[in-house]
Design a protein around this motif. Structure first.
Motif, short mmCIF file in Angstrom:
data_model
loop_
_atom_site.label_atom_id
_atom_site.label_comp_id
_atom_site.label_asym_id
_atom_site.label_seq_id
_atom_site.Cartn_x
_atom_site.Cartn_y
_atom_site.Cartn_z
N LEU A 18 0.75 -1.20 0.31
CA LEU A 18 -0.56 0.06 -0.43
C LEU A 18 0.40 1.17 0.00
N LYS A 19 0.39 2.47 -0.72
CA LYS A 19 1.00 3.53 0.03
C LYS A 19 0.51 4.71 0.66
N ASN A 20 -0.99 3.92 1.07
CA ASN A 20 -0.65 5.12 2.78
C ASN A 20 -1.19 3.80 3.69
N VAL A 21 -0.89 4.05 4.50
CA VAL A 21 -0.79 3.45 5.42
C VAL A 21 -2.47 3.62 6.42
N PRO A 22 -3.33 2.27 6.80
CA PRO A 22 -4.23 3.22 7.44
C PRO A 22 -3.88 3.82 9.15
N SER A 23 -4.61 4.18 9.56
CA SER A 23 -4.45 4.62 11.14
C SER A 23 -5.24 4.23 12.36
N ALA A 24 -5.25 3.86 13.16
CA ALA A 24 -5.57 3.69 14.48
C ALA A 24 -7.12 4.19 14.43
N GLY A 25 -8.23 3.49 14.57
CA GLY A 25 -9.71 3.72 14.93
C GLY A 25 -10.04 4.28 13.43
N ASP A 26 -9.47 4.02 12.32
CA ASP A 26 -9.73 3.94 10.41
C ASP A 26 -10.93 2.82 10.09
N GLU A 27 -12.06 2.98 9.51
CA GLU A 27 -12.80 1.52 9.31
C GLU A 27 -12.13 1.18 7.77
N ILE A 28 -12.35 -0.34 8.39
CA ILE A 28 -11.44 -1.10 7.34
C ILE A 28 -12.63 -2.11 6.63
N LYS A 29 -12.24 -2.39 5.50
CA LYS A 29 -13.00 -3.70 4.38
C LYS A 29 -12.36 -4.55 4.00
N ILE A 30 -12.14 -5.93 4.90
CA ILE A 30 -11.17 -6.57 4.21
C ILE A 30 -11.56 -7.86 3.86
N LYS A 31 -12.01 -8.00 2.44
CA LYS A 31 -12.63 -9.72 1.99
C LYS A 31 -14.03 -9.82 2.13
N GLY A 32 -14.66 -8.11 2.37
CA GLY A 32 -15.71 -8.50 1.97
C GLY A 32 -16.96 -8.33 3.65
N ARG A 33 -15.95 -8.22 4.90
CA ARG A 33 -16.15 -7.71 5.98
C ARG A 33 -15.71 -6.35 6.72
N LYS A 34 -16.32 -5.72 7.22
CA LYS A 34 -15.91 -4.46 7.84
C LYS A 34 -15.76 -4.87 9.04
N GLY A 35 -14.92 -3.30 9.67
CA GLY A 35 -13.72 -4.40 10.99
C GLY A 35 -13.17 -2.37 11.28
N LYS A 36 -12.22 -2.63 12.24
CA LYS A 36 -11.64 -1.27 12.57
C LYS A 36 -10.78 -1.40 12.72
N VAL A 37 -9.80 -0.92 12.54
CA VAL A 37 -8.18 -0.90 13.32
C VAL A 37 -7.77 -0.44 14.11
N LEU A 38 -7.47 -1.84 15.09
CA LEU A 38 -7.37 -1.45 16.68
C LEU A 38 -5.84 -0.55 16.65
#
Length: 74
Positions: A18-38
């Motif tokens: 990735l060019k941009n790294v997610p930060s803590a608290g971001d909403e994310i979707k991996i393999k069709g599942r919603k989640g949150k970065v801890l």
């Protein structure tokens, strides 16, 4: 470019370049599942571990079969 490893508990879920790294608290979707970065941890200069909490997959039960449905069809 960063090599980003996504972990749920201790299980590797996904790794991506990735060019941009997610930060803590971001909403994310991996393999069709919603989640949150801890949390986000930098291991090397280009290697980053991201701890995520994904929603649990609930499987719906099939409709209850009646005795008539269990009979063999000819």
């Amino acid at each position: 470019m960063f090599s980003v490893y996504f972990f749920e508990n201790k299980d590797l879920v996904l790794n991506q370049l990735l060019k941009n790294v997610p930060s803590a608290g971001d909403e994310i979707k991996i393999k069709g599942r919603k989640g949150k970065v801890l949390s986000v941890a930098t291991v090397d200069e280009n290697k980053i571990y991201v701890q995520v909490d994904l929603e649990k997959v609930t499987k719906s039960k099939a409709a209850a079969l009646t005795p008539l449905d269990k009979k063999k069809k000819r």
